[in-house]
Design a protein around this motif. Structure first.
Motif, PDB file in Angstrom:
ATOM      1  N   TYR A   5      58.712  36.973  30.046  1.00  0.00           N
ATOM      2  CA  TYR A   5      57.594  36.039  30.053  1.00  0.00           C
ATOM      3  C   TYR A   5      56.829  36.240  31.344  1.00  0.00           C
ATOM      4  CZ  TYR A   5      59.830  33.597  26.204  1.00  0.00           C
ATOM      5  OH  TYR A   5      60.383  33.290  24.997  1.00  0.00           O
ATOM      6  N   PHE A   6      55.518  36.204  31.227  1.00  0.00           N
ATOM      7  CA  PHE A   6      54.667  36.219  32.406  1.00  0.00           C
ATOM      8  C   PHE A   6      54.208  34.775  32.583  1.00  0.00           C
ATOM      9  CE2 PHE A   6      50.410  37.132  34.389  1.00  0.00           C
ATOM     10  CZ  PHE A   6      50.930  37.492  35.617  1.00  0.00           C
ATOM     11  N   PRO A   7      54.799  34.035  33.513  1.00  0.00           N
ATOM     12  CA  PRO A   7      54.572  32.587  33.597  1.00  0.00           C
ATOM     13  C   PRO A   7      53.102  32.180  33.625  1.00  0.00           C
ATOM     14  CG  PRO A   7      56.346  33.210  35.056  1.00  0.00           C
ATOM     15  CD  PRO A   7      55.745  34.491  34.521  1.00  0.00           C
ATOM     16  N   PHE A   8      52.281  32.880  34.396  1.00  0.00           N
ATOM     17  CA  PHE A   8      50.876  32.488  34.471  1.00  0.00           C
ATOM     18  C   PHE A   8      50.198  32.586  33.101  1.00  0.00           C
ATOM     19  CE2 PHE A   8      46.339  33.285  35.511  1.00  0.00           C
ATOM     20  CZ  PHE A   8      46.077  32.068  36.118  1.00  0.00           C
ATOM     21  N   HIS A   9      50.514  33.627  32.347  1.00  0.00           N
ATOM     22  CA  HIS A   9      49.924  33.796  31.008  1.00  0.00           C
ATOM     23  C   HIS A   9      50.545  32.819  30.008  1.00  0.00           C
ATOM     24  CE1 HIS A   9      48.469  35.687  27.335  1.00  0.00           C
ATOM     25  NE2 HIS A   9      49.702  35.609  26.904  1.00  0.00           N
ATOM     26  N   HIS A  10      51.881  32.827  29.922  1.00  0.00           N
ATOM     27  CA  HIS A  10      52.565  32.071  28.883  1.00  0.00           C
ATOM     28  C   HIS A  10      52.586  30.561  29.121  1.00  0.00           C
ATOM     29  CE1 HIS A  10      54.300  36.062  27.890  1.00  0.00           C
ATOM     30  NE2 HIS A  10      54.174  35.589  26.671  1.00  0.00           N
ATOM     31  N   PHE A  11      52.614  30.140  30.369  1.00  0.00           N
ATOM     32  CA  PHE A  11      52.812  28.721  30.654  1.00  0.00           C
ATOM     33  C   PHE A  11      51.635  28.034  31.341  1.00  0.00           C
ATOM     34  CE2 PHE A  11      57.077  30.760  30.887  1.00  0.00           C
ATOM     35  CZ  PHE A  11      57.507  30.330  29.640  1.00  0.00           C
ATOM     36  N   VAL A  12      50.580  28.789  31.682  1.00  0.00           N
ATOM     37  CA  VAL A  12      49.416  28.173  32.320  1.00  0.00           C
ATOM     38  C   VAL A  12      48.145  28.466  31.517  1.00  0.00           C
ATOM     39  CG1 VAL A  12      48.008  28.033  34.413  1.00  0.00           C
ATOM     40  CG2 VAL A  12      50.491  28.310  34.616  1.00  0.00           C
ATOM     41  N   VAL A  13      47.703  29.715  31.502  1.00  0.00           N
ATOM     42  CA  VAL A  13      46.405  30.060  30.905  1.00  0.00           C
ATOM     43  C   VAL A  13      46.363  29.758  29.408  1.00  0.00           C
ATOM     44  CG1 VAL A  13      44.788  31.938  30.442  1.00  0.00           C
ATOM     45  CG2 VAL A  13      45.888  31.774  32.665  1.00  0.00           C
ATOM     46  N   THR A  14      47.337  30.262  28.647  1.00  0.00           N
ATOM     47  CA  THR A  14      47.314  30.060  27.197  1.00  0.00           C
ATOM     48  C   THR A  14      47.434  28.581  26.825  1.00  0.00           C
ATOM     49  OG1 THR A  14      48.127  32.291  26.794  1.00  0.00           O
ATOM     50  CG2 THR A  14      48.391  30.705  25.008  1.00  0.00           C
TER      51      THR A  14
ATOM     52  N   VAL B 206      40.158  30.498  24.161  1.00  0.00           N
ATOM     53  CA  VAL B 206      41.457  30.694  23.526  1.00  0.00           C
ATOM     54  C   VAL B 206      41.682  32.179  23.243  1.00  0.00           C
ATOM     55  CG1 VAL B 206      42.782  30.289  21.404  1.00  0.00           C
ATOM     56  CG2 VAL B 206      41.640  28.387  22.525  1.00  0.00           C
ATOM     57  N   LEU B 207      40.639  32.867  22.815  1.00  0.00           N
ATOM     58  CA  LEU B 207      40.773  34.276  22.442  1.00  0.00           C
ATOM     59  C   LEU B 207      40.999  35.199  23.634  1.00  0.00           C
ATOM     60  CD1 LEU B 207      38.094  34.759  19.645  1.00  0.00           C
ATOM     61  CD2 LEU B 207      40.556  34.483  19.402  1.00  0.00           C
ATOM     62  N   LEU B 208      40.424  34.890  24.780  1.00  0.00           N
ATOM     63  CA  LEU B 208      40.496  35.794  25.929  1.00  0.00           C
ATOM     64  C   LEU B 208      41.922  36.121  26.386  1.00  0.00           C
ATOM     65  CD1 LEU B 208      37.389  34.745  28.025  1.00  0.00           C
ATOM     66  CD2 LEU B 208      37.726  36.850  26.730  1.00  0.00           C
ATOM     67  N   PRO B 209      42.797  35.124  26.622  1.00  0.00           N
ATOM     68  CA  PRO B 209      44.154  35.504  27.039  1.00  0.00           C
ATOM     69  C   PRO B 209      44.927  36.216  25.925  1.00  0.00           C
ATOM     70  CG  PRO B 209      43.964  33.120  26.875  1.00  0.00           C
ATOM     71  CD  PRO B 209      42.599  33.692  26.687  1.00  0.00           C
ATOM     72  N   LEU B 210      44.659  35.852  24.685  1.00  0.00           N
ATOM     73  CA  LEU B 210      45.330  36.525  23.574  1.00  0.00           C
ATOM     74  C   LEU B 210      44.875  37.972  23.469  1.00  0.00           C
ATOM     75  CD1 LEU B 210      45.160  33.671  20.906  1.00  0.00           C
ATOM     76  CD2 LEU B 210      47.065  34.277  22.405  1.00  0.00           C
ATOM     77  N   LEU B 211      43.592  38.203  23.619  1.00  0.00           N
ATOM     78  CA  LEU B 211      43.059  39.559  23.557  1.00  0.00           C
ATOM     79  C   LEU B 211      43.582  40.415  24.709  1.00  0.00           C
ATOM     80  CD1 LEU B 211      41.114  41.362  21.959  1.00  0.00           C
ATOM     81  CD2 LEU B 211      39.285  40.571  23.449  1.00  0.00           C
ATOM     82  N   ALA B 212      43.641  39.840  25.895  1.00  0.00           N
ATOM     83  CA  ALA B 212      44.180  40.575  27.049  1.00  0.00           C
ATOM     84  C   ALA B 212      45.631  40.965  26.802  1.00  0.00           C
ATOM     85  CB  ALA B 212      44.058  39.724  28.310  1.00  0.00           C
ATOM     86  N   ARG B 213      46.398  40.071  26.198  1.00  0.00           N
ATOM     87  CA  ARG B 213      47.809  40.357  25.898  1.00  0.00           C
ATOM     88  C   ARG B 213      47.930  41.467  24.850  1.00  0.00           C
ATOM     89  NH1 ARG B 213      52.683  40.087  28.080  1.00  0.00           N
ATOM     90  NH2 ARG B 213      54.283  39.592  26.574  1.00  0.00           N
ATOM     91  N   VAL B 214      47.097  41.402  23.813  1.00  0.00           N
ATOM     92  CA  VAL B 214      47.131  42.425  22.761  1.00  0.00           C
ATOM     93  C   VAL B 214      46.797  43.796  23.343  1.00  0.00           C
ATOM     94  CG1 VAL B 214      45.936  43.232  20.674  1.00  0.00           C
ATOM     95  CG2 VAL B 214      46.707  40.868  20.832  1.00  0.00           C
ATOM     96  N   TYR B 215      45.765  43.863  24.182  1.00  0.00           N
ATOM     97  CA  TYR B 215      45.401  45.137  24.806  1.00  0.00           C
ATOM     98  C   TYR B 215      46.563  45.690  25.633  1.00  0.00           C
ATOM     99  CZ  TYR B 215      40.414  44.577  23.682  1.00  0.00           C
ATOM    100  OH  TYR B 215      39.211  44.446  23.039  1.00  0.00           O
ATOM    101  N   ALA B 216      47.189  44.841  26.429  1.00  0.00           N
ATOM    102  CA  ALA B 216      48.294  45.287  27.279  1.00  0.00           C
ATOM    103  C   ALA B 216      49.467  45.783  26.430  1.00  0.00           C
ATOM    104  CB  ALA B 216      48.741  44.147  28.191  1.00  0.00           C
ATOM    105  N   LEU B 217      49.794  45.070  25.358  1.00  0.00           N
ATOM    106  CA  LEU B 217      50.921  45.473  24.515  1.00  0.00           C
ATOM    107  C   LEU B 217      50.629  46.763  23.754  1.00  0.00           C
ATOM    108  CD1 LEU B 217      52.119  42.000  23.199  1.00  0.00           C
ATOM    109  CD2 LEU B 217      53.200  43.460  24.924  1.00  0.00           C
ATOM    110  N   LYS B 218      49.394  46.938  23.287  1.00  0.00           N
ATOM    111  CA  LYS B 218      49.047  48.186  22.601  1.00  0.00           C
ATOM    112  C   LYS B 218      49.147  49.376  23.552  1.00  0.00           C
ATOM    113  CE  LYS B 218      46.169  46.683  18.777  1.00  0.00           C
ATOM    114  NZ  LYS B 218      46.900  47.374  17.724  1.00  0.00           N
ATOM    115  N   LEU B 219      48.684  49.207  24.767  1.00  0.00           N
ATOM    116  CA  LEU B 219      48.797  50.273  25.751  1.00  0.00           C
ATOM    117  C   LEU B 219      50.261  50.550  26.072  1.00  0.00           C
ATOM    118  CD1 LEU B 219      47.609  52.296  27.728  1.00  0.00           C
ATOM    119  CD2 LEU B 219      47.377  50.428  29.373  1.00  0.00           C
ATOM    120  N   GLN B 220      51.041  49.499  26.235  1.00  0.00           N
ATOM    121  CA  GLN B 220      52.464  49.677  26.512  1.00  0.00           C
ATOM    122  C   GLN B 220      53.139  50.431  25.374  1.00  0.00           C
ATOM    123  OE1 GLN B 220      55.147  46.590  28.381  1.00  0.00           O
ATOM    124  NE2 GLN B 220      55.673  46.349  26.216  1.00  0.00           N
ATOM    125  N   ASN B 221      52.794  50.126  24.126  1.00  0.00           N
ATOM    126  CA  ASN B 221      53.389  50.818  22.985  1.00  0.00           C
ATOM    127  C   ASN B 221      53.050  52.313  22.997  1.00  0.00           C
ATOM    128  OD1 ASN B 221      54.493  48.417  22.173  1.00  0.00           O
ATOM    129  ND2 ASN B 221      53.027  48.051  20.547  1.00  0.00           N
TER     130      ASN B 221
END
Length: 145
Positions: free
Chosen positions: A12-21, A57-72
């Motif tokens: 978990y990335f606390p700032f993303h999962h527990f603050v921004v989203t 709402v879409l911005l943090p979700l989109l940033a997460r999707v981009y990061a996960l696709k790159l990681q994959n």
């Protein structure tokens, strides 16, 4: 840093999962709750805020999707390199028999168990969770998104 295992490998990335989203979701629902349909001007203002809240709402979700696709993509390239290093042959023939989730799960296996576990995953159609639970020498990834 704590040794990574199957039980604790989820990150978990606390700032993303527990603050921004959560805050963006709260703002969105607050905006929906506060919508005012009493006049044309109020409707337009409410729609304006609703669109803004939806984008927030879409911005943090989109940033997460981009990061996960790159990681994959990076994981896939890492596995291609590892397979070539271990066998001297291309990974493409195995890659087309495995789903991306299986490949991602296999990356946690140590070199000595990677190839037998890969064959087992192909033959038995193991799920990523089954693959991860089968790993005896867990190779942690401490740089994941």
């Amino acid at each position: 840093m704590k040794t990574q295992t199957f039980e604790n490998h989820t990150r978990y990335f606390p700032f993303h999962h527990f603050v921004v989203t959560p805050l963006s979701l709260i703002f969105f629902f607050w905006t929906v709750f506060r919508m005012d349909f009493s006049s044309t001007d109020q409707i337009l203002t409410s729609l304006y805020y609703l669109i803004g809240a939806f984008l927030l709402v879409l911005l943090p979700l989109l940033a997460r999707v981009y990061a996960l696709k790159l990681q994959n993509r990076l994981i896939l390239n890492e596995m291609r390199m590892r397979y070539f290093h271990l066998t001297g042959t291309s990974f493409y023939s195995k890659e087309e028999k495995l789903r991306l989730g299986q490949i991602i799960a296999l990356r946690f296996a140590g070199d000595e168990e990677l190839l037998p576990l890969m064959e087992k995953a192909i033959q038995q159609g193991m799920s990523p969770k089954e693959i991860k639970k089968s790993i005896k020498n867990w190779q942690g990834d401490y740089r994941r998104v």
